[in-house]
Write an enzyme that holds these catalytic residues in place. Sequence first.
Site, PDB file in Angstrom:
ATOM      1  CG  ASP A  20      -7.490 -22.213  31.490  1.00 50.77           C
ATOM      2  OD1 ASP A  20      -7.951 -22.921  32.405  1.00 50.77           O
ATOM      3  OD2 ASP A  20      -7.385 -20.991  31.581  1.00 50.77           O
ATOM      4  CG  ASN A  21      -3.870 -20.747  33.555  1.00 50.99           C
ATOM      5  OD1 ASN A  21      -3.972 -20.199  32.450  1.00 50.99           O
ATOM      6  ND2 ASN A  21      -4.492 -20.303  34.619  1.00 50.99           N
ATOM      7  CE  LYS A  34      -1.439 -13.446  29.920  1.00 52.67           C
ATOM      8  NZ  LYS A  34      -0.932 -13.929  31.201  1.00 52.67           N
ATOM      9  CG  ASP A  61      -1.436 -18.021  31.322  1.00 51.75           C
ATOM     10  OD1 ASP A  61      -0.699 -17.269  30.659  1.00 51.75           O
ATOM     11  OD2 ASP A  61      -2.524 -18.468  30.900  1.00 51.75           O
ATOM     12  N   GLY A  69     -10.148  -6.969  27.378  1.00 50.05           N
ATOM     13  CA  GLY A  69      -8.994  -7.219  26.507  1.00 50.05           C
ATOM     14  C   GLY A  69      -7.714  -6.530  26.955  1.00 50.05           C
ATOM     15  N   GLY A  74      -9.842 -19.318  25.676  1.00 50.46           N
ATOM     16  CA  GLY A  74      -9.103 -18.832  24.511  1.00 50.46           C
ATOM     17  C   GLY A  74      -8.398 -17.525  24.822  1.00 50.46           C
TER      18      GLY A  74
HETATM   19  P1  AMP Z   1      -6.245 -16.392  33.090  1.00 53.51           P
HETATM   20  O1  AMP Z   1      -6.954 -16.493  34.383  1.00 53.51           O
HETATM   21  O2  AMP Z   1      -5.378 -15.170  32.956  1.00 53.51           O
HETATM   22  O3  AMP Z   1      -5.481 -17.613  32.768  1.00 53.51           O
HETATM   23  O4  AMP Z   1      -7.358 -16.179  31.986  1.00 53.51           O
HETATM   24  C1  AMP Z   1      -8.516 -16.968  31.872  1.00 53.51           C
HETATM   25  C2  AMP Z   1      -9.272 -16.582  30.642  1.00 53.51           C
HETATM   26  O5  AMP Z   1      -9.791 -15.252  30.737  1.00 53.51           O
HETATM   27  C3  AMP Z   1      -8.476 -16.615  29.374  1.00 53.51           C
HETATM   28  O6  AMP Z   1      -9.325 -17.072  28.361  1.00 53.51           O
HETATM   29  C4  AMP Z   1      -8.102 -15.166  29.171  1.00 53.51           C
HETATM   30  O7  AMP Z   1      -7.823 -14.861  27.825  1.00 53.51           O
HETATM   31  C5  AMP Z   1      -9.350 -14.465  29.646  1.00 53.51           C
HETATM   32  N1  AMP Z   1      -9.097 -13.104  30.108  1.00 53.51           N
HETATM   33  C6  AMP Z   1      -8.446 -12.728  31.215  1.00 53.51           C
HETATM   34  N2  AMP Z   1      -8.432 -11.385  31.349  1.00 53.51           N
HETATM   35  C7  AMP Z   1      -9.103 -10.888  30.282  1.00 53.51           C
HETATM   36  C8  AMP Z   1      -9.452  -9.570  29.849  1.00 53.51           C
HETATM   37  N3  AMP Z   1      -9.090  -8.490  30.546  1.00 53.51           N
HETATM   38  N4  AMP Z   1     -10.126  -9.456  28.704  1.00 53.51           N
HETATM   39  C9  AMP Z   1     -10.492 -10.533  27.999  1.00 53.51           C
HETATM   40  N5  AMP Z   1     -10.209 -11.790  28.354  1.00 53.51           N
HETATM   41  C10 AMP Z   1      -9.531 -11.978  29.487  1.00 53.51           C
HETATM   42 MG    MG Z   2      -4.475 -18.414  31.403  1.00 48.33          MG
END
Ligand code: AMP
Ligand code: MG
Length: 525
Positions: free
Chosen positions: A266-267, A124, A276, A137, A101
């Site tokens: 998810d990407n 983001k 992403d 976050g 999510g």
């Molecule tokens: P990603 O690898 O960027 O596609 O992210 C994978 C998951 O990790 C997604 O659910 C993102 O929202 C979550 N996510 C990535 N970086 C952070 C962060 N710094 N804080 C919270 N959630 C994160």
């Molecule tokens: Mg992602």
Amino acid sequence: MPMNDPVLQQSYAAAVPELSVPWQADVPPAPELVWLNEDLAAELGYDAAWLCGPEGMALLTGQLDAAGKPLIPGSDAPERPFTTAQAYAGHQFGSANPQLGDGRAVLLGDLVDTLGDRRDLHLKGAGATPFARAGDGKAPLGPMLREAVVGESLHALGIPTTRALAVLTTGEQIAPRQGVTPEPGALLVRAAASHLRVGTLEHAAWHHDLGVRRALLDHVIERHHPTAEGAESPPLALLEAVMRSQAELTAQWMLVGFVHGVMNTDNMALSGEGIDYGPCAFLDVHRHGAVFSSIDRGGRYAYGNQPGIALWNLSRCAETLLELVDEEDPNVAVEQATAVLEGYEGHVLAAYARGLAAKLGIPVATGPARGGGSPPDGEGAAATGAGPGPDPLPSIRELGADLFALLEEQQVDHTGFFRALTDGDPSALFRDPAPFEVWHGRLLALRGTGPSADASEEAMARTNPVHIPRNMHLDAALRAAHRGDLEPARTLLEAVRRPFEHRAEHAHLEGPGDGGDLFMTFCGT
Ligand code: AMP
Ligand code: MG
């Protein structure tokens, strides 16, 4: 005032309220606009000067009132936020993860742009949401700029992608991992056809009843593949449409040498846009097994694996739809979904061969298929030489396979080769030009068989870029940004947004730079 005063809505939350939560972005302490995409702003209906002012900045930092209008600075956040954080699940490096999510992002809303298309605006780096798990976050400046540069580059190359509207710094210093030098905190505002992913369907299939899943199906169809609505089986028609758009996307990535780097489900967007861009990179030297991501230790998402991975992801997508295909008999559903996915190979190969033909200057008619009136569709029908005759696409693919083996063997730059072929003679790029000369003879023979052998040169110049975000130049630009010098990143953005022209002021960004072969990226999540 915004030009058209675009009205933000929350169409997705209205259609499927179970799959997101209202969530307010953090207030950044000292936001500053680093880069604004003025062309995209205009396309969306926003006035660039307005976006730079207090209301625009409120929008770009996610500070919206309960109706989705920019909050007046200093006023309180709404009791029930307008903006939302979306739930999704996914398969990451092959393993199911039931809870992902928007961990650090909010959906600002969706709007109808000046072209009449519905687009999401997503922020983001907006602070930890209920989906943040252990994350902070936050988003660091480097990866947000990387996503902006890569999105602009792919867009300019004609490849479907989400795009950055703006990159901002928040005024904070953040350290994403222990042992990493603190970096400026940043925000990325991006526009996308939507943020619905294969992982969204997975979340619905794993956690929700058929009612929610049907509502999601209807929403995805209405938004992205409306022709599926009237089909005999809407879920199968959706699967078919998603399959085709992913086949097209993956083929285009392969042709420009793009490695997404983290093709988790998810990407993978259901719209067919690339999304992403974390540890992604473009090939310098052509290498089938190229992996640039430090987290991809097994090479699952290597350059050459991408078409197979897209199909693997589409199979996960199909699984989420089975009960909607046939509630009673899972075997029938599996059989029918399998039949749809069996079309993938033909589509990806046909898209790849057609794109390769354009890159190599081999004329291939795009009109109706030989010997029939059906539109280009799938492997056989897409082969469209002039009138009856052998299907040219298999020979084009064979020529391509031999070329890529040669490029890899002699360590020739992917982008550089195609552009040299466009501009003149690439033989100087080869240590031993003899095998290239033999290959070139075969190319000339194939060019001669098409309908208009000499009309293709101009098309090559519009297909083979001079400018891609070269790994070393992008890396240098991001390091400069980290130190507070944003000029190199802005210059690189300018260069990749006009990819097909040689320009004196961007000449230093054309080649791979020194050390490109060893490039690795740690820009993960
Ligand atoms: P990603 O690898 O960027 O596609 O992210 C994978 C998951 O990790 C997604 O659910 C993102 O929202 C979550 N996510 C990535 N970086 C952070 C962060 N710094 N804080 C919270 N959630 C994160
Ligand atoms: Mg992602």
